[in-house]
Design an enzyme around this catalytic site. Sequence first.
Site, short mmCIF file in Angstrom:
data_model
loop_
_atom_site.label_atom_id
_atom_site.label_comp_id
_atom_site.label_asym_id
_atom_site.label_seq_id
_atom_site.Cartn_x
_atom_site.Cartn_y
_atom_site.Cartn_z
N CYS A 82 26.03 17.97 24.76
CA CYS A 82 24.76 17.58 25.38
C CYS A 82 23.94 16.71 24.42
CB CYS A 82 24.00 18.80 25.88
SG CYS A 82 22.65 18.38 27.02
N HIS A 191 27.83 20.59 29.78
CA HIS A 191 27.88 21.86 29.04
C HIS A 191 29.20 22.57 29.35
CE1 HIS A 191 23.77 22.18 27.43
NE2 HIS A 191 23.43 21.45 28.47
N GLU A 193 30.30 25.29 28.14
CA GLU A 193 30.08 26.74 28.19
C GLU A 193 29.50 27.20 29.53
OE1 GLU A 193 26.06 25.18 26.92
OE2 GLU A 193 28.17 24.59 26.67
#
Length: 213
Positions: A82, A191, A193
């Site tokens: 990011c 992202h 995750e």
Amino acid sequence: MKEVAIIDYGMGNLHSVGKAIERVAPEVRVSITDQYERVRAADRVILPGVGAMRDCMAEIRRLGVDEWVREAVEQKPLLGICVGMQALMAASEENEGTEGIGMLPASVRFFGHDLREDGQRLKVPHMGWNQVFQTAAPALWRDIADGTRFYFVHSYYVEAEGNANLAGRCHYGVDLAAAVAAPNLFAVQFHPEKSHDAGLQLLRNFIDWDGSL
């Protein structure tokens, strides 16, 4: 035991990234750290980032993280996430101009206040799931189908057009770099995750990556 250092400079989803790495690579040690020695000793390094790039860069420079990053990329794979990806660029339009670490020459642009697609106004920030089309660095995309959706949250983007380091492309009103790559350096605007199975697979691929393209 292989160690992954997640750099803690006060700006990033540190623990969610750490938990995701532990899930996909239980054999590695995850270290969330603001210590140069731990970053130097690690086998893989992650530079996360959320918020304003100006604030991120202020902390990166205050702590000397920019020098840690330059040194790490000479020796081992590093992943930017990011704003961590944007910080690796030369400069951003954010806050009337913010200088980045300069690992890659691309610029970071603002989507603008009147972003449109087919006559429809698009919301800024770009927030939600969007397709990523792979253009380079196949080792990082292993077992991830081309056009898979990843989760994005951002108001600024790295240019895709003319970007020699482009590794993944996305479209939201404009073509943007979803991923960039260079030897020992991979960075994503989305992202991983938060991107379910595909994001976890990408993190697993990063752990396994030897840094070559």
